[in-house]
Write a protein that holds these residues in place. Structure first.
Motif, mmCIF file in Angstrom:
data_model
loop_
_atom_site.group_PDB
_atom_site.id
_atom_site.type_symbol
_atom_site.label_atom_id
_atom_site.label_comp_id
_atom_site.label_asym_id
_atom_site.label_seq_id
_atom_site.Cartn_x
_atom_site.Cartn_y
_atom_site.Cartn_z
ATOM 1 N N VAL A 167 0.843 -1.205 0.000
ATOM 2 C CA VAL A 167 0.000 0.000 0.000
ATOM 3 C C VAL A 167 0.877 1.254 0.000
ATOM 4 O O VAL A 167 0.611 2.219 -0.741
ATOM 5 N N LEU A 168 1.931 1.237 0.806
ATOM 6 C CA LEU A 168 2.844 2.382 0.831
ATOM 7 C C LEU A 168 3.473 2.601 -0.536
ATOM 8 O O LEU A 168 3.497 3.725 -1.048
ATOM 9 N N MET A 169 3.976 1.537 -1.143
ATOM 10 C CA MET A 169 4.653 1.677 -2.435
ATOM 11 C C MET A 169 3.673 1.990 -3.556
ATOM 12 O O MET A 169 4.061 2.578 -4.573
ATOM 13 N N ALA A 170 2.387 1.620 -3.387
ATOM 14 C CA ALA A 170 1.378 1.981 -4.388
ATOM 15 C C ALA A 170 1.114 3.478 -4.399
ATOM 16 O O ALA A 170 0.516 3.999 -5.347
ATOM 17 N N VAL A 171 1.551 4.163 -3.351
ATOM 18 C CA VAL A 171 1.482 5.623 -3.314
ATOM 19 C C VAL A 171 2.810 6.231 -3.766
ATOM 20 O O VAL A 171 2.841 7.178 -4.548
ATOM 21 N N VAL A 172 3.907 5.652 -3.301
ATOM 22 C CA VAL A 172 5.236 6.205 -3.579
ATOM 23 C C VAL A 172 5.581 6.123 -5.063
ATOM 24 O O VAL A 172 6.042 7.109 -5.668
ATOM 25 N N TRP A 173 5.346 4.948 -5.683
ATOM 26 C CA TRP A 173 5.713 4.786 -7.088
ATOM 27 C C TRP A 173 4.999 5.784 -8.006
ATOM 28 O O TRP A 173 5.658 6.474 -8.800
ATOM 29 N N PRO A 174 3.660 5.922 -7.952
ATOM 30 C CA PRO A 174 3.003 6.895 -8.830
ATOM 31 C C PRO A 174 3.452 8.337 -8.582
ATOM 32 O O PRO A 174 3.573 9.119 -9.531
ATOM 33 N N LEU A 175 3.680 8.694 -7.309
ATOM 34 C CA LEU A 175 4.150 10.050 -7.028
ATOM 35 C C LEU A 175 5.529 10.277 -7.631
ATOM 36 O O LEU A 175 5.817 11.366 -8.163
ATOM 37 N N ALA A 176 6.394 9.267 -7.559
ATOM 38 C CA ALA A 176 7.734 9.399 -8.144
ATOM 39 C C ALA A 176 7.652 9.515 -9.662
ATOM 40 O O ALA A 176 8.357 10.337 -10.278
ATOM 41 N N ILE A 177 6.807 8.692 -10.283
ATOM 42 C CA ILE A 177 6.643 8.756 -11.740
ATOM 43 C C ILE A 177 6.101 10.117 -12.162
ATOM 44 O O ILE A 177 6.563 10.720 -13.143
ATOM 45 N N THR A 178 5.120 10.627 -11.423
ATOM 46 C CA THR A 178 4.559 11.948 -11.725
ATOM 47 C C THR A 178 5.613 13.037 -11.571
ATOM 48 O O THR A 178 5.703 13.948 -12.408
ATOM 49 N N ALA A 179 6.417 12.952 -10.508
ATOM 50 C CA ALA A 179 7.451 13.963 -10.263
ATOM 51 C C ALA A 179 8.483 13.991 -11.379
ATOM 52 O O ALA A 179 9.090 15.036 -11.649
ATOM 53 N N ILE A 180 8.671 12.872 -12.059
ATOM 54 C CA ILE A 180 9.640 12.818 -13.158
ATOM 55 C C ILE A 180 9.013 13.269 -14.467
ATOM 56 O O ILE A 180 9.564 14.117 -15.187
ATOM 57 N N PHE A 181 7.859 12.713 -14.806
ATOM 58 C CA PHE A 181 7.325 12.904 -16.156
ATOM 59 C C PHE A 181 6.441 14.139 -16.306
ATOM 60 O O PHE A 181 6.301 14.636 -17.428
ATOM 61 N N LEU A 182 5.838 14.638 -15.242
ATOM 62 C CA LEU A 182 5.053 15.865 -15.372
ATOM 63 C C LEU A 182 5.925 17.041 -15.796
ATOM 64 O O LEU A 182 5.599 17.740 -16.773
ATOM 65 N N PRO A 183 7.068 17.302 -15.125
ATOM 66 C CA PRO A 183 7.936 18.393 -15.594
ATOM 67 C C PRO A 183 8.479 18.131 -17.004
ATOM 68 O O PRO A 183 8.606 19.069 -17.802
ATOM 69 N N LEU A 184 8.791 16.864 -17.310
ATOM 70 C CA LEU A 184 9.290 16.552 -18.647
ATOM 71 C C LEU A 184 8.240 16.869 -19.715
ATOM 72 O O LEU A 184 8.569 17.411 -20.784
ATOM 73 N N ALA A 185 6.970 16.544 -19.427
ATOM 74 C CA ALA A 185 5.898 16.804 -20.383
ATOM 75 C C ALA A 185 5.698 18.304 -20.584
ATOM 76 O O ALA A 185 5.539 18.778 -21.720
ATOM 77 N N VAL A 186 5.717 19.059 -19.486
ATOM 78 C CA VAL A 186 5.534 20.509 -19.588
ATOM 79 C C VAL A 186 6.677 21.146 -20.369
ATOM 80 O O VAL A 186 6.464 21.988 -21.254
ATOM 81 N N ARG A 187 7.904 20.741 -20.075
ATOM 82 C CA ARG A 187 9.061 21.305 -20.785
ATOM 83 C C ARG A 187 9.044 20.940 -22.260
ATOM 84 O O ARG A 187 9.390 21.758 -23.116
ATOM 85 N N ARG A 188 8.643 19.718 -22.553
ATOM 86 C CA ARG A 188 8.582 19.303 -23.953
ATOM 87 C C ARG A 188 7.555 20.122 -24.712
ATOM 88 O O ARG A 188 7.800 20.527 -25.861
ATOM 89 N N PHE A 189 6.421 20.392 -24.097
ATOM 90 C CA PHE A 189 5.399 21.206 -24.754
ATOM 91 C C PHE A 189 5.903 22.630 -24.964
ATOM 92 O O PHE A 189 5.669 23.232 -26.028
ATOM 93 N N GLN A 190 6.607 23.171 -23.980
ATOM 94 C CA GLN A 190 7.139 24.527 -24.120
ATOM 95 C C GLN A 190 8.182 24.597 -25.232
ATOM 96 O O GLN A 190 8.294 25.607 -25.912
ATOM 97 N N ARG A 191 8.937 23.517 -25.429
ATOM 98 C CA ARG A 191 9.971 23.508 -26.457
ATOM 99 C C ARG A 191 9.401 23.407 -27.860
ATOM 100 O O ARG A 191 10.095 23.720 -28.845
ATOM 101 N N LEU A 192 8.137 22.978 -27.982
ATOM 102 C CA LEU A 192 7.545 22.833 -29.315
ATOM 103 C C LEU A 192 7.466 24.163 -30.052
ATOM 104 O O LEU A 192 7.483 24.212 -31.271
ATOM 105 N N SER A 193 7.382 25.249 -29.302
ATOM 106 C CA SER A 193 7.224 26.567 -29.931
ATOM 107 C C SER A 193 8.558 27.186 -30.313
ATOM 108 O O SER A 193 8.595 28.292 -30.854
ATOM 109 N N ARG A 194 9.671 26.532 -30.005
ATOM 110 C CA ARG A 194 10.975 27.110 -30.312
ATOM 111 C C ARG A 194 11.487 26.671 -31.663
ATOM 112 O O ARG A 194 11.140 25.601 -32.137
#
Length: 274
Positions: free
Chosen positions: A247-274
């Motif tokens: 149960v603990l890791m079912a919370v930790v893993w998704p939060l870690a994945i979100t912390a990695i890929f959410l900023p990556l997705a936002v930065r990638r979208f911002q780079r599309l306009s360059r």
């Protein structure tokens, strides 16, 4: 997509317009599903067929550690697999919008840049909730039950949606990286082995010794094990630390994945306009 009201009035802050733009994009996505309901049927087709195939065709040959009905063991895994495969739908939708020039149109409009990613995330989470409800109804129809009480059942479904939330950002990033929808479809070749090398279908303890730790530490396995525990269904057992704290890791893993890929997705979208 509805037009933004620019008539004079009380000044609105950036936060207000970010929320308004996000809701507009959510409405756009949901309208697409309303006009093409077959898309949801197609997305649910594979897990429902898998439930029938593994539950009734292969189920009699499957062994559950500690005993128990294999269908009860299987269903939390199928719920988790459906939430994981949802990133394919997200990636395909994002790359399709990019290929049609929708992303370019969004960047040219006076709208909050964050609304594109957050709108996609919220709409996909709403669709995932509907898919999960339909799949749960299918599970109940074939005899699956949750013995974890109302609180445990709701928490179990909450963890499933938390995993789907993290997969959304993986899907958005992949959709912004891959060049076309064909390449997005090829992601299946990566995702399928990841879901198979987990506790979705069988317990890691029944796998070869070198493969069992890999399956046990798979983030998907943590959500599966946590859902089984909360639903009161037969578990996969296992004595490793990660399996004992599912149960603990079912919370930790998704939060870690979100912390990695959410900023990556936002930065990638911002780079599309360059």
């Amino acid at each position: 997509m509805t037009a933004v009201d620019l008539t004079p009035g009380a000044p609105r802050g950036r936060a207000h317009w970010a929320v308004a733009d996000t809701l507009t994009l959510v409405r756009r996505t949901l309208l697409n599903y309303r006009r093409q309901p077959v898309a949801i049927v197609w997305q649910l087709g594979f897990p429902i067929v898998s439930v029938l195939l593994y539950g009734f065709v292969f189920g009699s040959a499957m062994r559950v550690p500690g005993g128990g009905d294999y269908k009860d063991f299987l269903m939390p895994g199928m719920f988790t697999m459906t939430m994981t495969f949802g990133l394919m739908n997200t990636a395909t939708a994002v790359v399709s919008d990019s290929g049609k020039g929708v992303m370019d149109r969004f960047r040219s409009m006076p709208m909050a840049p964050s609304a594109v990613t957050t709108g996609r995330g919220l709409s996909d989470l709403l669709v995932a909730s509907a898919e999960l409800a339909i799949l749960a109804a299918t599970a109940l129809a074939i005899g699956w039950t949750s013995d974890g009480g109302v609180g445990g059942t709701l928490l179990g479904f909450g963890l499933l949606l938390l995993l789907r939330f993290s997969m959304i950002w993986v899907g958005v990033w992949c959709g912004l990286v891959v060049p076309n929808t064909e390449a997005a479809g090829a992601l299946y070749a990566v995702i399928f082995p990841v879901t198979m090398i987990s506790s979705v279908y069988v317990a890691p303890s029944l796998m070869p010794g070198w493969l069992a730790p890999v399956a046990a530490w798979n983030p998907i396995s943590s959500t599966v094990a946590a859902a089984r525990e909360l639903f009161g269904n037969p578990g996969a057992g296992g004595g490793s630390w990660v399996e004992q704290h599912a149960v603990l890791m079912a919370v930790v893993w998704p939060l870690a994945i979100t912390a990695i890929f959410l900023p990556l997705a936002v930065r990638r979208f911002q780079r599309l306009s360059r």
